[in-house]
Design an enzyme around this catalytic site. Structure first.
Site, PDB file in Angstrom:
ATOM      1  N   ALA A   1     -10.922  40.281   6.528  1.00  0.00           N
ATOM      2  CA  ALA A   1     -10.004  39.135   6.528  1.00  0.00           C
ATOM      3  C   ALA A   1     -10.776  37.876   6.144  1.00  0.00           C
ATOM      4  CB  ALA A   1      -9.385  38.982   7.912  1.00  0.00           C
ATOM      5  N   ASN A   2     -10.132  36.738   6.197  1.00  0.00           N
ATOM      6  CA  ASN A   2     -10.833  35.464   5.995  1.00  0.00           C
ATOM      7  C   ASN A   2     -10.260  34.417   6.933  1.00  0.00           C
ATOM      8  OD1 ASN A   2      -8.691  33.883   4.581  1.00  0.00           O
ATOM      9  ND2 ASN A   2      -8.899  35.570   3.110  1.00  0.00           N
TER      10      ASN A   2
END
Ligand code: PMT
Length: 401
Positions: free
Chosen positions: A210-211
């Site tokens: 993810a970020n």
């Protein structure tokens, strides 16, 4: 950057006697933050739920409650309504809706409602049985026919633990409705699609790559476009409150976002990619959970599709295509490269290593780049202010064609 449409506007906030009266305090604070002058009125019943001192402290002036012996003016029944740019009733009980429908002006709020030519927003809140009762349904339909704006209640947990429709709309939704009514409406009839949030690429059944994107900047762009009259679709990976008048398509991965954006591009006029799309994903996601006892796994990555570059390659002449650039060095040069390579009409470059800028903050600072134009810098401001500058630029691009 244009100012919020609420700046300097005189907004009467009428609060009636429901448990949701506490949310009117948050609404008042948000209206004041957006630059409005909030004139609060409470009915007698409302004061059973929240104190006039609390609401007054977060409005622009003390709460008015009295038709008679009103310390502010000898003729409150006409004065308040005549001076308003907008009246919001939140929460509106079944009784106050019925009184408004009949013009039954027994208290200061009801007098104000019929002594105004300003637009009125009614935000009902009550139990599901009441909201669905034919008398309430009929009263709401009549008010709608008269041009009153209704911000419908949401479904969820109600007082006493009941579940169902009737919960007061989120203050952000009510604020959005006010902005839509008082705003410039310069995107009326225009279809805008915005992507927001960070994509999540599965490693196995429980883990993802993810970020740090919270979706706040994309949601702000969507809310601003809707407030200016656009029909807005938001392709989102996050569950923030839906802005007023926006339709959300939930996605998770880059592939899902690509499909939703490419489909939307067919019938939308303005496309804004504010999402942080993963550049790489695991080549193979395990269907179950990878067990720790099997040792540290080797994860082979493969590139994701560049959604924006694909949209640029297939861009119609009447499309306005907007990208963002998240950089940590050489902001303008890197963003300029993306503007050209991806065939964009506008790129919004943010240096995400600067304090208060980019991922997850409530604020942002950006440089707007357009082909053949001088860069425009927007200093640190709220994400909504940045969104306003982005939409100003979109309107400008459309007007110049
Ligand atoms: O969500 P917030 O917490 O509010 O934070 C806001 C933000 C930092 C996410 C936002 O302001 C922002 O910068 N969004 C773009 C992030 C990004 O992915 O930038 P990039 O420079 O890597 O990509 C350039 C453009 O190509 C972006 O419009 C991106 O959406 C798009 N892209 C990137 C990769 C990819 N595979 N497909 C794409 O479409």
């Amino acid at each position: 950057m244009s100012a919020s449409p609420l700046t300097g506007k005189r907004i009467v906030l009428g609060v009636t006697g429901g448990i949701a009266a506490y949310k009117a305090i948050e609404l008042s604070r948000r209206l004041v933050d957006a630059g409005a002058h909030v004139v609060p009125i409470m009915t007698d019943a409302a004061q059973h739920f929240v104190g006039a001192t609390t609401l007054g402290a977060l409005a622009s002036e003390p709460v008015q409650t009295e038709l008679w012996n009103n310390p502010t003016t000898p003729i409150p029944h006409t004065k308040v309504g005549q001076g308003a740019d907008l009246i919001i009733v939140a929460p509106a009980t079944a009784k106050s809706i019925a009184a408004y429908r009949m013009g039954y002006s027994h208290d200061l709020l009801q007098n104000t409602l019929i002594a105004t030519r300003a637009p009125v927003i009614v935000c009902p809140a009550m139990h599901t049985e009441m909201w669905e009762h034919p008398s309430v349904v009929d009263n709401i339909a009549t008010l709608r026919k008269r041009g009153v704006h209704i911000v419908e209640p949401e479904s969820g947990r109600l007082a006493g633990g009941d579940m169902g429709a009737g919960r007061l709309a989120d203050p952000a939704t009510i604020l959005g409705a006010a902005e839509r009514i008082l705003g410039p409406a310069d995107l009326t009839g225009v279809r805008v699609v915005v992507s927001a949030g960070g994509t999540r690429e599965p490693i196995d059944a429980v883990r993802v790559i993810a970020n740090r994107s919270s979706g706040k900047q994309g949601y702000a762009v969507a809310a601003e476009a809707a407030a200016r009259g656009a029909q807005v679709t938001l392709v989102s990976t996050v569950g923030l409150p839906t802005p007023a008048g926006v339709q959300v398509i939930a996605v998770e991965t880059a592939a899902e976002m690509q499909e939703a954006m490419e489909r939307a591009a067919i019938d939308h006029d303005v496309i804004v990619m504010a999402a942080a799309v993963a550049d790489f994903r695991p080549a193979h996601a395990a269907s179950g959970k990878i067990k720790k006892r099997d040792g540290v796994p080797e994860i082979v990555l493969q590139p994701t599709p560049d959604i924006l570059a694909g949209l640029g390659a297939n861009k119609r002449d009447d499309h306005v295509l907007v990208g963002f650039a998240a950089e940590t060095a050489n902001l303008v040069d890197n963003a300029q490269g993306k503007l050209e390579r991806k065939r964009l009409d506008l790129i919004v470059a943010n240096d995400v290593s600067a304090p208060g800028v980019g991922f997850a903050h409530d604020t942002n600072a950006v440089t707007l780049l357009r082909p053949g134009a001088k860069p425009v810098e927007i200093d640190l401001a709220t994400k909504r202010d940045v969104a306003r500058a982005v939409i100003d630029a979109v309107v400008d691009i459309r007007n110049a064609r």
